[in-house]
Design an enzyme around this catalytic site. Structure first.
Site, PDB file in Angstrom:
ATOM      1  N   GLU A  44       0.823  -1.207   0.000  1.00  0.00           N
ATOM      2  CA  GLU A  44       0.000   0.000   0.000  1.00  0.00           C
ATOM      3  C   GLU A  44       0.862   1.265   0.000  1.00  0.00           C
ATOM      4  O   GLU A  44       1.840   1.368   0.737  1.00  0.00           O
ATOM      5  CB  GLU A  44      -0.900  -0.011   1.238  1.00  0.00           C
ATOM      6  CG  GLU A  44      -1.832   1.179   1.349  1.00  0.00           C
ATOM      7  CD  GLU A  44      -2.591   1.209   2.670  1.00  0.00           C
ATOM      8  OE1 GLU A  44      -3.623   1.887   2.721  1.00  0.00           O
ATOM      9  OE2 GLU A  44      -2.148   0.557   3.636  1.00  0.00           O
ATOM     10  N   LYS A 117     -10.474   3.007  -1.487  1.00  0.00           N
ATOM     11  CA  LYS A 117     -10.570   2.287  -0.213  1.00  0.00           C
ATOM     12  C   LYS A 117     -11.878   2.603   0.511  1.00  0.00           C
ATOM     13  O   LYS A 117     -12.209   3.765   0.741  1.00  0.00           O
ATOM     14  CB  LYS A 117      -9.369   2.673   0.648  1.00  0.00           C
ATOM     15  CG  LYS A 117      -9.211   1.910   1.950  1.00  0.00           C
ATOM     16  CD  LYS A 117      -7.871   2.281   2.579  1.00  0.00           C
ATOM     17  CE  LYS A 117      -7.601   1.571   3.883  1.00  0.00           C
ATOM     18  NZ  LYS A 117      -6.251   1.905   4.406  1.00  0.00           N
ATOM     19  N   CYS A 154      -5.744  -2.566   2.578  1.00  0.00           N
ATOM     20  CA  CYS A 154      -5.403  -2.548   4.000  1.00  0.00           C
ATOM     21  C   CYS A 154      -6.613  -2.748   4.912  1.00  0.00           C
ATOM     22  O   CYS A 154      -7.081  -3.866   5.048  1.00  0.00           O
ATOM     23  CB  CYS A 154      -4.613  -1.287   4.327  1.00  0.00           C
ATOM     24  SG  CYS A 154      -3.633  -1.439   5.849  1.00  0.00           S
TER      25      CYS A 154
END
Length: 292
Positions: A44, A117, A154
């Site tokens: 990431e 995200k 993540c």
């Protein structure tokens, strides 16, 4: 002839040198391609240090529109040259809005789109809500040259709903680029094993391979002498049983690879019946913010 997919996870350290970080990542991508990998996952926000350790407005200058991001413009030609698929994690700017995003580059170098995200953490050392809006793309899967790929970022990896949604959308493998390590508020807290186990559970309950790529190394905080964040690596590739078929330790740097039989996985997923026996009519509490 069986359909197979060869995947790779990259693990290395990153610093403030954008060009150097891209070059280091490109070198690992070449190593992975030389080992036969078709889908290669960096970690990431590899464009620089993990800057979300504190709230500092200077970092907004490091964001770019996704099509123009230096990581995308540098690595898309490499994807074409090597004939590999590259999920590229970036700090994205869209007008006045900022996102933690992933651009999926197909094996011909063409961008297939962007995922933003969905789950944004906020806590000591991981103050992402200061920088990123919650993603507005919904979960995404992409039809690439080598298979149908799902990717979260993540904090997304802790949510079974994310993995299940992508598998329902036809994903054949799940990818999670990550930046995770020490917890500044509690030096005794070590999440490396729970981090892995959460994703291994997704592999089991969706009968799907899962790849997690984390950064490693210690990143000092420039404005806080003596402070910093240590990233625990531990990148891995898990098969459809959740078994680790390739893994790194905390400080290793390099490339992990594994190959999966997609036709076998499709049959095996059907045989387990997890998707046949689902009861969406009973899952209303999952879509309510505060169920009774």
């Amino acid at each position: 002839m069986a359909r197979t997919l060869s995947v790779a996870a990259l693990q290395t350290h990153y610093d403030t040198d954008l060009a150097g970080n891209i070059a280091r990542t490109a070198d690992l991508i070449r190593q992975a391609a030389d080992r036969g990998a078709q889908v290669i996952l960096p970690s990431e926000l590899f464009q620089g240090p993990y800057f979300c350790v504190a709230q500092e407005e200077r970092w907004f200058a490091q964001a770019h529109p996704w099509r123009e991001h230096p990581c995308v413009t540098a690595l898309a030609p490499l994807a074409k040259e090597l004939g590999v698929v590259l999920p590229i994690s970036i700090f994205e700017r869209e007008g006045p809005h900022y996102f933690n995003s992933l651009v999926m580059i197909d094996a011909d170098g063409a961008p297939l789109g962007v995922y933003r995200k969905s789950h944004i953490p906020d806590g000591p050392g991981y103050m992402e809500k200061y920088y990123f809006r919650p993603g507005d793309t919904g979960f995404k899967v992409w039809d690439t040259r080598f298979g149908r790929i799902g990717a979260g970022i993540c904090w997304d990896q802790w949510y079974p709903e994310c993995a299940r949604a992508m598998t329902l959308m036809g994903a054949e493998v799940l990818l999670y680029p990550t930046a995770i390590g020490s917890e500044p508020h509690d030096p005794t807290l070590d999440t490396a094993q729970p981090w892995r186990r959460a994703m291994q559970g997704h592999a089991v309950s969706n009968v799907i391979p899962v790849i997690g790529a984390n950064r490693t190394g210690f990143e000092p905080w420039a404005d806080y002498p003596g402070g910093g964040q240590g990233f625990y690596g531990s990148s891995f590739i898990a098969d459809h049983r959740g078994d680790l078929v390739a893994e790194f330790g905390r400080e290793d740097e390099g490339v992990l690879t594994a190959t999966f039989d997609l036709d076998f996985l499709s049959r095996h997923r059907a045989a387990w019946g997890f998707f046949r026996d689902r009861r969406p009519d009973l899952y209303g509490a999952l879509t309510q913010g505060r169920p009774a």
